[in-house]
Each structure stands twice: as C-alpha cells, then as structure tokens.
Design a protein around this motif. Structure first.
Motif, PDB file in Angstrom:
ATOM      1  N   GLU A   1      45.651  42.085  39.090  1.00  0.00           N
ATOM      2  CA  GLU A   1      46.571  41.271  38.896  1.00  0.00           C
ATOM      3  C   GLU A   1      46.960  40.717  40.198  1.00  0.00           C
ATOM      4  OE1 GLU A   1      51.208  41.175  37.081  1.00  0.00           O
ATOM      5  OE2 GLU A   1      50.109  43.035  36.636  1.00  0.00           O
TER       6      GLU A   1
ATOM      7  N   SER B   1      46.767  36.762  40.967  1.00  0.00           N
ATOM      8  CA  SER B   1      48.275  36.238  41.281  1.00  0.00           C
ATOM      9  C   SER B   1      47.931  35.193  42.734  1.00  0.00           C
ATOM     10  CB  SER B   1      49.246  37.018  41.533  1.00  0.00           C
ATOM     11  OG  SER B   1      50.230  36.579  41.272  1.00  0.00           O
TER      12      SER B   1
ATOM     13  N   LEU C   1      45.199  35.858  34.461  1.00  0.00           N
ATOM     14  CA  LEU C   1      46.116  36.652  34.854  1.00  0.00           C
ATOM     15  C   LEU C   1      47.179  36.699  33.644  1.00  0.00           C
ATOM     16  CD1 LEU C   1      48.038  37.965  36.938  1.00  0.00           C
ATOM     17  CD2 LEU C   1      48.902  35.612  37.645  1.00  0.00           C
TER      18      LEU C   1
ATOM     19  N   ARG D   1      48.365  39.857  31.846  1.00  0.00           N
ATOM     20  CA  ARG D   1      49.744  40.416  31.636  1.00  0.00           C
ATOM     21  C   ARG D   1      50.082  40.185  30.318  1.00  0.00           C
ATOM     22  NH1 ARG D   1      52.035  36.319  36.361  1.00  0.00           N
ATOM     23  NH2 ARG D   1      51.883  37.906  38.245  1.00  0.00           N
TER      24      ARG D   1
ATOM     25  N   PRO E   1      47.715  44.524  29.168  1.00  0.00           N
ATOM     26  CA  PRO E   1      47.125  44.972  30.472  1.00  0.00           C
ATOM     27  C   PRO E   1      45.906  45.788  30.182  1.00  0.00           C
ATOM     28  CG  PRO E   1      49.713  45.564  30.264  1.00  0.00           C
ATOM     29  CD  PRO E   1      49.194  44.607  29.334  1.00  0.00           C
TER      30      PRO E   1
END
Length: 195
Positions: free
Chosen positions: A29, A33, A68, A72, A75
């Motif tokens: 993640e 990001s 991403l 999110r 998971p």
C-alpha cells in the motif's frame, strides 16, 4: 487467498532456458501510494530498488492508483496485485507485473506485465511470465490463468507462446480496445510453466 507463502520478495528461480532470472517485489500500500503521486524515490526506497522514469509515466500513475483502490477496498488482495520486477542477478528494475486480483469464482487469475522499454527484447518478459505462472501454479486456489492481449501486440503474443495458453475468445477493454483472451490450466499438465 489463504496461503501467503509467496507474497514476499520471491523469485530468482530458474527462468526459461537462456533467459535472465527475475524476482518480484510486492508493491505494498505504501509503495502504490507513493507511485500514485509520482514519488519514485520513496517507492524505490520501499522496494529496495531504483525505479526509473517508466514508473512516473501517466499509465503507471493510473495503474498505481487503480491497484491502491483495489487493495484498500479488499486488503486480502495483497500479494495478488502489483510487483516491481527486478533482475535477480544485478538488482536492476526491469518492469512491473502481477495479477488483476486474487482468484475469482471460477478460480481464475489474470496476469499482467510490462517491461521498461530499454530492457525489452532481452528475455525479461518471458522470465516474468514464468515467475507469475510459477506463483499461480503454486496456489491451490488457482485452476486457470488468463491473459488478455491486443491482437496487434506481437511481442506479448510471442511471449505467451510455449506456455500452454490457448485462445478462448475476445473482449473489449475500455483502455486497450480489442483484446484476444487466452487461458491455460494451472498447474499445467506435466508440471512445467516454462516456455
């Protein structure tokens, strides 16, 4: 997927004969990001490899944001999405690869990979494909591996040749247009993923 034994920096196993060896480093993640914001320096530190300009291009920014959002939202998709592809012998970043997500209700996964332009035609795509297939074949949750390729993408069509893929149809992709759809059983009868 319940078995996460291959979700870390793995690979460097033997690739197709005469090809380079690669390892896949998961884009976590934090990495996704950073890449979504075009911060290749931070993403590179997190994966332990220098990421070149390919990772700051518009397509990669979009893909990083898309993956991403997927991660999110669910998971448990970790390990089934994006990886940085690194030459296992010299540590150079040569591309990115992964699955479009974990196995679906058909127990199928779709692969995706890209080699940075300056590293193409050196065997990295085939080595990356072999590593993705090795991972899929190692999962009891996968029975089919899928690849969707534009009929004009001669390089990718040549890359999958010899890996047991058969054309099963076609589809229209909003970003890529017409794609031929290929599938292969996982694991491949006879036990080899190599082309």
């Amino acid at each position: 997927m319940t078995n996460t034994s291959w979700n870390t920096n793995t690979g460097a196993g033997p690739g197709p004969t005469g090809s380079p060896r690669v390892r896949l480093v998961e884009m976590t993640e934090s990495v996704l990001s950073a890449l979504k914001e075009g911060d290749t320096a931070t993403a590179g530190r997190l994966v332990g490899a220098e990421l070149g300009p390919h990772f700051a291009e518009e397509e990669m920014l979009w893909l990083s944001g898309y993956r991403l959002d997927q991660l999110r939202a669910v998971p448990e998709r970790a390990g089934w999405l994006s990886n940085v592809v690194v030459d296992a012998d010299d540590g150079r970043t040569v591309g990115h690869a992964g699955f479009h997500g974990p196995p679906d209700e058909r127990r199928s996964v779709e692969i995706g990979y890209s080699v940075v332009p300056e590293m193409r035609r050196r065997g990295y795509a085939r080595a990356t494909l072999a590593e993705l297939l090795r991972r899929a074949d190692a999962s009891p949750d996968v029975v089919t591996v899928r690849a969707s390729i534009s009929p004009d993408n001669v390089g990718s069509l040549a890359t999958i040749a010899g890996f047991g893929f058969e054309r099963v149809g076609e589809q229209w992709d909003e970003r890529d247009g017409l794609e031929h759809v290929f599938e292969r059983p996982s694991p491949l009868p006879g036990g080899t993923a190599q082309g």
